[in-house]
Design a protein around this motif. Structure first.
Motif, mmCIF file in Angstrom:
data_model
loop_
_atom_site.group_PDB
_atom_site.id
_atom_site.type_symbol
_atom_site.label_atom_id
_atom_site.label_comp_id
_atom_site.label_asym_id
_atom_site.label_seq_id
_atom_site.Cartn_x
_atom_site.Cartn_y
_atom_site.Cartn_z
ATOM 1 N N TYR A 10 43.351 34.742 45.525
ATOM 2 C CA TYR A 10 43.157 35.993 45.367
ATOM 3 C C TYR A 10 44.463 36.876 46.632
ATOM 4 N N HIS B 43 45.135 42.325 43.773
ATOM 5 C CA HIS B 43 43.842 42.238 42.946
ATOM 6 C C HIS B 43 42.667 43.276 43.745
ATOM 7 N N ILE C 281 41.218 34.445 41.361
ATOM 8 C CA ILE C 281 41.189 35.348 40.352
ATOM 9 C C ILE C 281 41.097 34.434 38.832
ATOM 10 N N TRP C 282 40.198 34.566 38.014
ATOM 11 C CA TRP C 282 40.264 33.841 36.932
ATOM 12 C C TRP C 282 39.883 34.551 35.686
ATOM 13 N N HIS C 283 40.523 34.747 34.533
ATOM 14 C CA HIS C 283 39.997 35.737 33.503
ATOM 15 C C HIS C 283 39.802 37.055 34.143
ATOM 16 N N ARG C 284 40.743 37.657 34.947
ATOM 17 C CA ARG C 284 40.511 38.948 35.528
ATOM 18 C C ARG C 284 39.284 39.093 36.270
ATOM 19 N N GLN C 285 38.642 38.112 36.568
ATOM 20 C CA GLN C 285 37.206 38.068 37.339
ATOM 21 C C GLN C 285 37.398 37.476 38.756
ATOM 22 N N LEU C 286 36.526 38.082 39.928
ATOM 23 C CA LEU C 286 36.782 37.296 41.123
ATOM 24 C C LEU C 286 35.604 36.336 41.103
#
Length: 252
Positions: free
Chosen positions: A107, A112, A143-148
């Motif tokens: 992050y 982000h 951040i993975w697949h645009r998710q926190l």
């Protein structure tokens, strides 16, 4: 309990973790970040990982899947690092596995940005479980697949390192000034109103039941069930005292 898998190959150590976690392949074809019972923080760190991680998941926050990872120390015999070999020798049996998120990014608050609602929920959750390890120096966010995604909760619940004083600090205020998401957490009152009612006695009991008995064994309590009851009492009482620990705002 959590789902149980067996480690079949030790892949590599992760040097950025103070407890020397490592990447391990398991017999379910999964790859996990392993947190070892023989590490310096001991089994209480694994208890904190499960309790806090599974509470976060049930509150709708993203946490990698957790498993109980059975380790035979023999899997480390080809590892050239003596420190890793010793760690694996001391960690036979049940350890914690956290689903490895391939391609995840660390992050970065500049790259982000997080919206106020989510940031406030994360800060609220960290305040509840007294997470001292979500600073800008060590966010423990991916951040993975645009998710926190929230990771590494071994430093939460630090009241359990001194049970005789746990009751005296149950309402201890949480200092959020060093929290990496504090500047965005402008809706803490809304987060409190949304999340607090969802942490019921049944939910706490459900999460504590996931912790293996052997991680709860020790000098503090006669049985694992007594330990679970003490955790449940502390977490329930802290929830009732949210006015005393919840940060009232965020730093500018």
């Amino acid at each position: 309990m959590l789902r149980q898998v067996t480690g079949i190959r030790y892949v590599t150590p992760l040097r950025e973790g103070g407890s020397l976690p490592g990447v391990v392949e398991a017999d379910d074809l999964g790859t996990y970040v392993a947190k070892f019972s023989g590490a310096g923080q001991g089994r209480k760190a694994l208890v904190a990982e499960v309790v806090s991680g599974e509470l976060a998941r049930r509150l709708g926050l993203s946490v990698p899947r957790l498993v109980v990872l059975d380790i035979d120390p023999v899997i480390g015999r080809a590892e050239p690092d003596q420190e890793v070999q010793e760690l694996l020798r001391n960690s036979g049996g049940a350890n914690l596995g956290m689903d490895f998120l391939p391609g995840a990014l660390g992050y970065d608050p500049v790259a982000h940005p997080v919206d106020a609602a989510l940031a406030s929920q994360v800060v609220w959750f960290d305040a509840y479980v007294e997470n001292v390890d979500r600073s800008w120096r060590n966010p423990n966010l991916l951040i993975w697949h645009r998710q926190l995604w929230l990771i590494d909760h071994g430093a939460t619940l630090y009241f359990h390192h001194n049970w005789p004083r746990a009751g005296a600090v149950v309402g201890r205020p949480y200092r959020a000034d060093d929290h990496v998401l504090a500047p965005y957490a402008t809706r803490l009152a809304e987060a409190d109103a949304e999340l607090a009612p969802r942490i019921t006695a049944d939910l706490i009991t459900e999460v504590l039941a996931l912790v293996p008995d052997e991680w709860l064994a020790g000098p503090d309590f006669d049985t694992p069930d007594e330990a679970r009851a003490a955790y449940a009492d502390h977490l329930s009482r802290r929830l009732e005292l949210s006015a005393s620990w919840l940060p009232t705002g965020s730093p500018a």
